[in-house]
Enzyme design. Structure first.
Site, short mmCIF file in Angstrom:
data_model
loop_
_atom_site.label_atom_id
_atom_site.label_comp_id
_atom_site.label_asym_id
_atom_site.label_seq_id
_atom_site.Cartn_x
_atom_site.Cartn_y
_atom_site.Cartn_z
N GLU A 116 91.32 53.25 17.84
CA GLU A 116 90.12 53.66 18.59
C GLU A 116 90.49 54.24 19.96
OE1 GLU A 116 87.64 53.82 16.89
OE2 GLU A 116 87.56 52.18 15.46
N HIS A 139 86.41 46.67 23.06
CA HIS A 139 85.67 46.76 21.79
C HIS A 139 85.92 45.49 20.99
CE1 HIS A 139 84.25 48.00 17.89
NE2 HIS A 139 85.47 47.92 17.37
N HIS A 141 83.91 42.61 17.72
CA HIS A 141 82.92 42.41 16.65
C HIS A 141 82.24 41.05 16.82
CE1 HIS A 141 86.12 44.85 14.14
NE2 HIS A 141 85.50 45.63 15.00
N GLU A 169 69.06 35.59 32.56
CA GLU A 169 69.95 36.45 33.35
C GLU A 169 70.27 37.80 32.72
OE1 GLU A 169 73.21 34.26 35.04
OE2 GLU A 169 71.72 33.36 36.37
N HIS A 210 78.86 47.42 13.05
CA HIS A 210 80.31 47.38 13.27
C HIS A 210 80.65 46.44 14.45
CE1 HIS A 210 84.38 49.63 13.72
NE2 HIS A 210 84.40 48.52 14.42
O1 2HA Z 1 91.03 48.24 15.56
O2 2HA Z 1 88.04 47.15 15.49
O3 2HA Z 1 87.12 49.59 15.13
C1 2HA Z 1 90.18 47.59 14.72
C2 2HA Z 1 88.79 47.94 14.99
C3 2HA Z 1 88.35 49.30 14.65
ZN ZN Z 2 86.00 47.61 15.37
#
Ligand code: 2HA
Ligand code: ZN
Length: 273
Positions: A116, A139, A141, A169, A210
């Site tokens: 990414e 980033h 999940h 908050e 995602h």
């Molecule tokens: O690198 O989360 O979006 C692994 C991820 C891809």
């Molecule tokens: Zn990801």
């Protein structure tokens, strides 16, 4: 030259990825972090003239030419960063033409930066244009936020409004709200460009079905931003199937935003509608 394993920026990367793993935000190789490091700081630990490898970026990043980042590696597990930073992380500099990353340390097994990378670098460019002090793009999940994606409308106004209602908050921590991208193929320049476009307006961008991107000045601030959004999503998921008897009203959110003097998305509230 000091030992890079003692560098505060490296220790922060290790601790943050370990925390993200522990919270269940980064299963397997999920998630990636990039952290801009001032040259003076890098020079305390590395000879910046010694480039190990040049790795093509696959896009034009000349707006970041000469800037240094520490970045998680592609295919690497957050679970393992702390015990082997030199394999799982890399310190790199964006080349003068913006077409390569000059590796100065790390990716010891011949690896490279996260898949990414376009979304990270393009987001840094977008955030730096808004806030010259921005240094982190993250980033991951997060479980509840991802769960919420399946059962809640994904308009930016509606998702933001629900999240703001979930903890007092929230409107103070992310007054600019939450941007949303539709499901897209990840790891591409296209999703990178779309993420950066949203980052012109939001510090939090949901990638539908995602995960999420967050940006901020410090590791703590960025982590805390995602942590707060995820906490709100958790409260939503714990209560969505139950009758709602109480809520934080829009007038209360206005009082919060005004008291804490944050510039908030008034159009995401239902005032006088
Ligand atoms: O690198 O989360 O979006 C692994 C991820 C891809
Ligand atoms: Zn990801």
């Amino acid at each position: 030259m000091k030992d890079i394993l003692t560098a505060p920026f490296l220790i922060e990367m290790c601790k943050t990825t370990a925390n993200m793993y522990r919270l269940g935000w980064d299963e397997r190789n999920g998630g990636n972090v990039s952290y801009l490091i001032p040259e003076e700081e890098v020079k305390e630990y590395l000879d910046v003239k010694k480039v190990i490898r040049r790795i093509p970026t696959g896009f034009k990043a000349e707006a970041l030419a000469g800037k240094y980042f520490i970045v998680t590696g592609t295919g690497k597990y957050f679970k393992n960063v702390e015990s082997d930073p030199e394999t799982n992380l890399g310190v790199l500099r964006i080349s003068e033409d913006g077409e390569a990353a000059e590796l100065l340390w790390g990716y010891k097994d011949g690896g490279r930066f996260t898949s990414e990378f376009p979304a990270h670098m393009m987001s840094h460019i977008a955030r730096l244009a808004k806030d010259p002090e921005n240094r982190v793009v993250m980033h991951c999940h997060p479980t509840n936020l991802l769960a919420m994606n399946y059962v809640h409308e994904l308009s930016e106004a509606k998702l933001t409004h629900t999240l703001w209602e979930m903890c007092t908050e929230c409107i103070v921590v992310f007054p600019d709200g939450v941007g949303v991208l539709p499901w897209m193929l990840c790891g591409t320049n296209e999703i990178g460009e779309a993420t950066a476009k949203k980052m012109e307006e939001f510090r939090v961008v949901v990638w539908a079905l995602h995960g999420v991107y967050g940006a901020g000045k410090t590791m703590d601030e960025t982590f805390g931003l995602i942590e707060t959004v995820e906490k709100a999503a958790e409260i939503y998921m714990l209560t969505a199937h139950l009758p709602r008897i109480n809520t934080i009203r829009d007038e209360d959110m206005v009082r919060l935003a005004e008291f804490f003097k944050v510039k908030y998305r008034k159009d995401f509230l239902n005032l006088g509608k």
